[in-house]
Design a protein around this motif. Structure first.
Motif, PDB file in Angstrom:
ATOM      1  N   PHE A   1       0.829  -1.205   0.000  1.00 57.04           N
ATOM      2  CA  PHE A   1       0.000   0.000   0.000  1.00 57.04           C
ATOM      3  C   PHE A   1       0.866   1.260   0.000  1.00 57.04           C
ATOM      4  O   PHE A   1       0.577   2.216  -0.723  1.00 57.04           O
ATOM      5  CB  PHE A   1      -0.946   0.002   1.208  1.00 57.04           C
ATOM      6  N   LEU A   2       1.946   1.259   0.784  1.00 60.98           N
ATOM      7  CA  LEU A   2       2.862   2.404   0.786  1.00 60.98           C
ATOM      8  C   LEU A   2       3.455   2.597  -0.611  1.00 60.98           C
ATOM      9  O   LEU A   2       3.570   3.731  -1.082  1.00 60.98           O
ATOM     10  CB  LEU A   2       3.980   2.205   1.810  1.00 60.98           C
ATOM     11  N   GLY A   3       3.813   1.498  -1.276  1.00 56.54           N
ATOM     12  CA  GLY A   3       4.337   1.595  -2.642  1.00 56.54           C
ATOM     13  C   GLY A   3       3.335   2.223  -3.586  1.00 56.54           C
ATOM     14  O   GLY A   3       3.687   3.061  -4.420  1.00 56.54           O
ATOM     15  N   PHE A   4       2.070   1.857  -3.442  1.00 57.66           N
ATOM     16  CA  PHE A   4       1.008   2.429  -4.272  1.00 57.66           C
ATOM     17  C   PHE A   4       0.844   3.917  -3.995  1.00 57.66           C
ATOM     18  O   PHE A   4       0.789   4.739  -4.927  1.00 57.66           O
ATOM     19  CB  PHE A   4      -0.307   1.677  -4.017  1.00 57.66           C
ATOM     20  N   VAL A   5       0.784   4.284  -2.728  1.00 58.32           N
ATOM     21  CA  VAL A   5       0.611   5.693  -2.350  1.00 58.32           C
ATOM     22  C   VAL A   5       1.789   6.531  -2.848  1.00 58.32           C
ATOM     23  O   VAL A   5       1.604   7.628  -3.391  1.00 58.32           O
ATOM     24  CB  VAL A   5       0.436   5.832  -0.822  1.00 58.32           C
ATOM     25  N   LEU A   6       2.998   6.002  -2.692  1.00 51.76           N
ATOM     26  CA  LEU A   6       4.170   6.761  -3.145  1.00 51.76           C
ATOM     27  C   LEU A   6       4.212   6.903  -4.656  1.00 51.76           C
ATOM     28  O   LEU A   6       4.634   7.950  -5.168  1.00 51.76           O
ATOM     29  CB  LEU A   6       5.453   6.110  -2.624  1.00 51.76           C
ATOM     30  N   GLU A   7       3.771   5.892  -5.368  1.00 56.33           N
ATOM     31  CA  GLU A   7       3.702   6.018  -6.829  1.00 56.33           C
ATOM     32  C   GLU A   7       2.719   7.120  -7.225  1.00 56.33           C
ATOM     33  O   GLU A   7       2.992   7.903  -8.134  1.00 56.33           O
ATOM     34  CB  GLU A   7       3.296   4.691  -7.476  1.00 56.33           C
ATOM     35  N   LEU A   8       1.586   7.182  -6.555  1.00 56.25           N
ATOM     36  CA  LEU A   8       0.613   8.252  -6.833  1.00 56.25           C
ATOM     37  C   LEU A   8       1.174   9.626  -6.460  1.00 56.25           C
ATOM     38  O   LEU A   8       1.019  10.593  -7.209  1.00 56.25           O
ATOM     39  CB  LEU A   8      -0.689   8.009  -6.074  1.00 56.25           C
ATOM     40  N   LEU A   9       1.823   9.707  -5.299  1.00 60.27           N
ATOM     41  CA  LEU A   9       2.382  10.992  -4.857  1.00 60.27           C
ATOM     42  C   LEU A   9       3.471  11.487  -5.798  1.00 60.27           C
ATOM     43  O   LEU A   9       3.618  12.695  -5.993  1.00 60.27           O
ATOM     44  CB  LEU A   9       2.915  10.877  -3.437  1.00 60.27           C
ATOM     45  N   GLN A  10       4.238  10.564  -6.370  1.00 53.97           N
ATOM     46  CA  GLN A  10       5.268  10.983  -7.328  1.00 53.97           C
ATOM     47  C   GLN A  10       4.645  11.778  -8.462  1.00 53.97           C
ATOM     48  O   GLN A  10       5.209  12.773  -8.921  1.00 53.97           O
ATOM     49  CB  GLN A  10       5.997   9.768  -7.908  1.00 53.97           C
TER      50      GLN A  10
END
Length: 112
Positions: free
Chosen positions: A66-75
């Motif tokens: 989930f953190l990986g998903f959120v960070l991809e979106l934030l990028q």
């Protein structure tokens, strides 16, 4: 250590990285993602192992992915030099799976 690693991963995911060494592969970026999330899941699984519930590994995997998903979106929204990449998300998830499995295996071996 787990918190420090997580914060470093968040920062590294959101800034523009220059001069990252090449591994000589066309998949360097994906390898870095796998290793980063393998480390993340592994460290958290070891940090949380004293709780010894069967749900900890699932929680660690889910939260790392989930953190990986959120960070991809934030990028995409935070840094114009970075972008969302579904393949990065897949690599993050693969790393989280392997990091969790390795930690579970090592914890199981220690119980024997």
């Amino acid at each position: 250590m787990s918190i420090t690693y997580t914060l470093a991963l968040i920062i590294a995911s959101l800034i523009t990285l220059k001069g990252v060494p090449s591994l000589g592969s066309s998949f360097d970026d994906k390898i870095y993602h796998i290793v980063a999330y393998l480390g993340l899941a592994f460290l958290w699984a070891f940090y949380l192992k004293p709780y010894k519930t069967k749900y900890v590994p699932f929680g660690v995997f889910f939260l790392a992915a989930f953190l990986g998903f959120v960070l991809e979106l934030l990028q995409y929204y935070v840094n114009p030099n970075r972008s969302y990449d579904t393949y990065d998300l897949i690599a993050n998830t693969i790393g989280a799976i392997f990091g969790t499995l390795i930690a579970v295996q090592l914890n199981t071996d220690k119980l024997k």
